[in-house]
Design a protein around this motif. Structure first.
Motif, mmCIF file in Angstrom:
data_model
loop_
_atom_site.group_PDB
_atom_site.id
_atom_site.type_symbol
_atom_site.label_atom_id
_atom_site.label_comp_id
_atom_site.label_asym_id
_atom_site.label_seq_id
_atom_site.Cartn_x
_atom_site.Cartn_y
_atom_site.Cartn_z
ATOM 1 N N ASN A 199 0.790 -1.231 0.000
ATOM 2 C CA ASN A 199 0.000 0.000 0.000
ATOM 3 C C ASN A 199 0.821 1.280 0.000
ATOM 4 O OD1 ASN A 199 -2.817 -1.081 0.254
ATOM 5 N ND2 ASN A 199 -1.818 -2.092 1.972
ATOM 6 N N GLY A 200 2.086 1.169 0.266
ATOM 7 C CA GLY A 200 2.947 2.349 0.263
ATOM 8 C C GLY A 200 2.907 3.162 1.544
ATOM 9 N N ILE A 201 2.054 2.768 2.487
ATOM 10 C CA ILE A 201 1.959 3.449 3.773
ATOM 11 C C ILE A 201 1.739 2.415 4.873
ATOM 12 C CG2 ILE A 201 1.109 5.660 2.879
ATOM 13 C CD1 ILE A 201 -1.705 4.815 3.630
ATOM 14 N N SER A 202 1.940 2.834 6.098
ATOM 15 C CA SER A 202 1.754 1.929 7.233
ATOM 16 C C SER A 202 0.265 1.651 7.455
ATOM 17 C CB SER A 202 2.338 2.555 8.492
ATOM 18 O OG SER A 202 1.542 3.648 8.910
ATOM 19 N N PRO A 203 -0.041 0.565 8.163
ATOM 20 C CA PRO A 203 -1.444 0.301 8.487
ATOM 21 C C PRO A 203 -2.091 1.457 9.261
ATOM 22 C CG PRO A 203 -0.126 -1.632 8.972
ATOM 23 C CD PRO A 203 0.823 -0.524 8.621
ATOM 24 N N TYR A 204 -1.352 2.062 10.173
ATOM 25 C CA TYR A 204 -1.886 3.189 10.942
ATOM 26 C C TYR A 204 -2.213 4.369 10.027
ATOM 27 C CZ TYR A 204 -2.355 7.144 14.010
ATOM 28 O OH TYR A 204 -2.836 8.274 14.633
ATOM 29 N N ALA A 205 -1.313 4.688 9.117
ATOM 30 C CA ALA A 205 -1.554 5.804 8.190
ATOM 31 C C ALA A 205 -2.751 5.507 7.296
ATOM 32 C CB ALA A 205 -0.311 6.075 7.348
ATOM 33 N N TYR A 206 -2.885 4.272 6.865
ATOM 34 C CA TYR A 206 -4.009 3.867 6.038
ATOM 35 C C TYR A 206 -5.317 4.064 6.802
ATOM 36 C CZ TYR A 206 -6.895 0.984 2.964
ATOM 37 O OH TYR A 206 -7.862 0.541 2.105
ATOM 38 N N LEU A 207 -5.363 3.591 8.044
ATOM 39 C CA LEU A 207 -6.544 3.726 8.874
ATOM 40 C C LEU A 207 -6.868 5.194 9.128
ATOM 41 C CD1 LEU A 207 -8.787 2.533 10.627
ATOM 42 C CD2 LEU A 207 -7.123 2.397 12.496
ATOM 43 N N LEU A 208 -5.872 5.979 9.423
ATOM 44 C CA LEU A 208 -6.081 7.401 9.673
ATOM 45 C C LEU A 208 -6.645 8.092 8.437
ATOM 46 C CD1 LEU A 208 -5.826 9.683 11.703
ATOM 47 C CD2 LEU A 208 -3.480 10.034 10.893
ATOM 48 N N ASN A 209 -6.103 7.797 7.273
ATOM 49 C CA ASN A 209 -6.617 8.373 6.026
ATOM 50 C C ASN A 209 -8.069 7.966 5.789
ATOM 51 O OD1 ASN A 209 -4.489 9.946 4.796
ATOM 52 N ND2 ASN A 209 -3.361 8.037 4.637
ATOM 53 N N TYR A 210 -8.381 6.712 6.050
ATOM 54 C CA TYR A 210 -9.749 6.226 5.890
ATOM 55 C C TYR A 210 -10.691 6.978 6.824
ATOM 56 C CZ TYR A 210 -13.824 3.230 6.086
ATOM 57 O OH TYR A 210 -15.113 2.777 6.060
ATOM 58 N N ARG A 211 -10.300 7.120 8.079
ATOM 59 C CA ARG A 211 -11.135 7.801 9.057
ATOM 60 C C ARG A 211 -11.385 9.262 8.668
ATOM 61 N NH1 ARG A 211 -8.142 6.260 14.530
ATOM 62 N NH2 ARG A 211 -9.920 7.195 15.579
ATOM 63 N N ILE A 212 -10.364 9.924 8.165
ATOM 64 C CA ILE A 212 -10.518 11.326 7.765
ATOM 65 C C ILE A 212 -11.390 11.439 6.520
ATOM 66 C CG2 ILE A 212 -9.293 13.408 7.007
ATOM 67 C CD1 ILE A 212 -9.024 12.732 10.051
ATOM 68 N N ARG A 213 -11.264 10.507 5.585
ATOM 69 C CA ARG A 213 -12.145 10.513 4.399
ATOM 70 C C ARG A 213 -13.613 10.346 4.819
ATOM 71 N NH1 ARG A 213 -8.320 7.089 2.152
ATOM 72 N NH2 ARG A 213 -9.722 5.310 2.360
ATOM 73 N N GLU A 214 -13.842 9.436 5.743
ATOM 74 C CA GLU A 214 -15.203 9.239 6.252
ATOM 75 C C GLU A 214 -15.693 10.487 6.978
ATOM 76 O OE1 GLU A 214 -17.323 6.563 5.630
ATOM 77 O OE2 GLU A 214 -15.698 6.192 4.214
ATOM 78 N N ALA A 215 -14.815 11.124 7.723
ATOM 79 C CA ALA A 215 -15.167 12.360 8.425
ATOM 80 C C ALA A 215 -15.569 13.438 7.423
ATOM 81 C CB ALA A 215 -13.995 12.836 9.282
ATOM 82 N N CYS A 216 -14.855 13.542 6.320
ATOM 83 C CA CYS A 216 -15.188 14.539 5.290
ATOM 84 C C CYS A 216 -16.592 14.307 4.746
ATOM 85 C CB CYS A 216 -14.172 14.491 4.149
ATOM 86 S SG CYS A 216 -12.571 15.193 4.563
ATOM 87 N N LYS A 217 -16.963 13.060 4.545
ATOM 88 C CA LYS A 217 -18.301 12.744 4.052
ATOM 89 C C LYS A 217 -19.363 13.190 5.054
ATOM 90 C CE LYS A 217 -16.750 8.632 1.555
ATOM 91 N NZ LYS A 217 -16.824 7.160 1.551
ATOM 92 N N LEU A 218 -19.139 12.866 6.314
ATOM 93 C CA LEU A 218 -20.101 13.232 7.351
ATOM 94 C C LEU A 218 -20.187 14.748 7.516
ATOM 95 C CD1 LEU A 218 -19.231 10.495 9.984
ATOM 96 C CD2 LEU A 218 -21.360 10.677 8.680
#
Length: 72
Positions: free
Chosen positions: A14-33
């Motif tokens: 993925n080119g990033i750590s699992p933590y960075a991936y999770l953080l990016n996912y959470r922020i993308r979801e936050a943007c939607k909300l």
């Protein structure tokens, strides 16, 4: 050892750590909300942040915007 191998393989794939991936996912979801008009503090809790300030700082670091500026 298994955890280290997982982290290494995840980063390779993925080119990033699992933590960075999770953080990016959470922020993308936050943007939607936020775009739906959900209150910022509720959004921070829904995407898994226990602390509003931690959410705000992570959001700003990744989007270069404040959560309130994204809220629709």
């Amino acid at each position: 050892r298994a955890q280290r191998d997982f982290h290494r393989l995840f980063r390779m794939m993925n080119g990033i750590s699992p933590y960075a991936y999770l953080l990016n996912y959470r922020i993308r979801e936050a943007c939607k909300l936020l775009a739906q008009g959900t209150e910022v503090q509720i959004v921070s809790q829904r995407v898994g942040f226990d602390n509003y300030d931690t959410f705000r700082k992570a959001f700003r670091r990744l989007t270069k915007k404040s959560p309130t500026s994204v809220r629709g």
